[in-house]
Design an enzyme around this catalytic site. Structure first.
Site, short mmCIF file in Angstrom:
data_model
loop_
_atom_site.label_atom_id
_atom_site.label_comp_id
_atom_site.label_asym_id
_atom_site.label_seq_id
_atom_site.Cartn_x
_atom_site.Cartn_y
_atom_site.Cartn_z
N HIS A 32 0.85 -1.19 0.00
CA HIS A 32 0.00 0.00 0.00
C HIS A 32 0.89 1.25 0.00
O HIS A 32 1.74 1.41 0.88
CB HIS A 32 -0.91 -0.02 1.23
CG HIS A 32 -1.93 1.06 1.24
ND1 HIS A 32 -3.10 0.98 0.52
CD2 HIS A 32 -1.96 2.27 1.86
CE1 HIS A 32 -3.82 2.09 0.71
NE2 HIS A 32 -3.14 2.89 1.52
N MET A 36 0.60 11.69 -0.91
CA MET A 36 -0.04 12.88 -0.31
C MET A 36 0.62 14.14 -0.84
O MET A 36 1.84 14.19 -0.99
CB MET A 36 0.11 12.84 1.21
CG MET A 36 -0.40 11.56 1.84
SD MET A 36 -0.32 11.65 3.63
CE MET A 36 -0.81 9.98 4.07
N HIS A 65 -2.57 4.65 -3.36
CA HIS A 65 -3.68 5.42 -2.77
C HIS A 65 -3.36 6.90 -2.94
O HIS A 65 -2.50 7.44 -2.23
CB HIS A 65 -3.80 5.02 -1.29
CG HIS A 65 -4.82 5.77 -0.50
ND1 HIS A 65 -4.88 5.70 0.88
CD2 HIS A 65 -5.83 6.59 -0.87
CE1 HIS A 65 -5.88 6.45 1.31
NE2 HIS A 65 -6.46 7.02 0.27
N ASP A 174 -8.70 1.10 5.61
CA ASP A 174 -7.41 1.77 5.80
C ASP A 174 -7.45 2.76 6.96
O ASP A 174 -8.20 3.73 6.92
CB ASP A 174 -7.07 2.50 4.48
CG ASP A 174 -5.70 3.17 4.48
OD1 ASP A 174 -4.94 2.97 5.44
OD2 ASP A 174 -5.42 3.90 3.51
C1 DX5 Z 1 -3.56 7.47 6.09
C2 DX5 Z 1 -3.07 6.45 5.07
C3 DX5 Z 1 -2.92 5.10 5.62
C4 DX5 Z 1 -1.91 4.99 6.73
C5 DX5 Z 1 -2.37 3.93 7.68
O1 DX5 Z 1 -3.89 8.63 5.44
O2 DX5 Z 1 -3.97 6.37 3.98
O3 DX5 Z 1 -2.66 4.14 4.60
O4 DX5 Z 1 -0.63 4.65 6.28
O5 DX5 Z 1 -1.53 3.94 8.77
P1 DX5 Z 1 -1.95 3.25 10.15
O6 DX5 Z 1 -2.11 1.79 9.85
O7 DX5 Z 1 -0.78 3.55 11.02
O8 DX5 Z 1 -3.22 3.90 10.60
ZN ZN Z 2 -3.70 4.64 2.53
#
Ligand code: DX5
Ligand code: ZN
Length: 216
Positions: A32, A36, A65, A174
């Site tokens: 994954h 951002m 993502h 997620d």
């Molecule tokens: C948050 C991301 C997630 C994040 C999840 O915006 O989309 O994929 O990496 O991290 P954890 O598992 O630490 O909540």
């Molecule tokens: Zn994510």
């Protein structure tokens, strides 16, 4: 069995290739990759060049993502970088159908992500066109946040819609997933669990992956 997608957001970026190899050997199903832009979400990560640089280092499918504004401008860059699944946020575009159709036309699997407050109605008319729905169980932007329990209802609601209409869609969840809450998320209907901090902040990521998959 549920699939596990470690999020490299919580990996040590200075040793990214090793960190990817480690979860691959530990039984991960997908990688994954959280993109951002500092606009759609209040954090900045990495772009296509970094993704392309790890493409040759693993056989894991790349589950990208996108948490960016104007995703239409960059879809081809992420496709070229090696995305196997390319997920855009429903909230990030007014032309969702056009975007998922474009992704599909390039031979890549389109996914749509929903922020915690976005209702499932937002994707009702693209469910025929996508391979995956990414249900955010935290507000996107950062790893290590707490799972929002109310999202369990959203997962079950989507699971019923998928079953009733026999859609060929995977439900990915997620945010805030760990060994303590994985079983209720799986019971609600998740096919894929994303986990960043639970896996990468553990001294034994392989064991965490195993326990998330074995649902205990
Ligand atoms: C948050 C991301 C997630 C994040 C999840 O915006 O989309 O994929 O990496 O991290 P954890 O598992 O630490 O909540
Ligand atoms: Zn994510």
């Amino acid at each position: 069995m549920v699939k596990v997608a470690p999020s490299i957001l919580s990996a040590d970026f200075s040793r990214l290739a090793e960190e990817v190899k480690r979860v691959e050997q530990g039984g991960a199903d997908l990688l994954h990759i959280d993109v951002m832009d500092g606009h759609f979400v209040p954090n900045i990560t990495f772009g296509p060049a970094v993704i392309a640089s790890i493409k040759g280092k693993t056989k894991l499918p790349f589950d990208v993502h996108l948490m960016i504004e104007e995703p239409e401008k960059y879809l081809n860059d992420f496709i070229r970088a090696g995305a196997d699944i390319l997920t855009v946020h429903a909230e990030s575009t007014v032309h969702l159908h056009r975007l998922v159709s474009h992704i599909k036309s390039q031979g890549i699997k389109p996914g749509v992500a929903l922020n915690p407050s976005t209702p499932l109605d937002a994707i009702k008319y693209v469910l025929d066109d996508i391979d995956l729905v990414l249900i955010m169980s935290v507000n996107p932007g950062f790893g290590g946040q707490k799972f929002i329990p109310r999202i369990l209802d959203k997962i079950s609601e989507l699971r019923s819609i998928v079953e009733q209409n026999q859609y060929d869609i995977l439900i990915e969840v997620d945010g805030g997933i760990n060994e303590d809450n994985a079983s209720e998320i799986i019971d609600a209907g998740a096919d894929i669990l994303v986990a960043g901090s639970a896996i990468y902040e553990s001294p034994n990521p392989e064991d965490v992956i195993k326990r998330l998959k074995n649902n205990n």
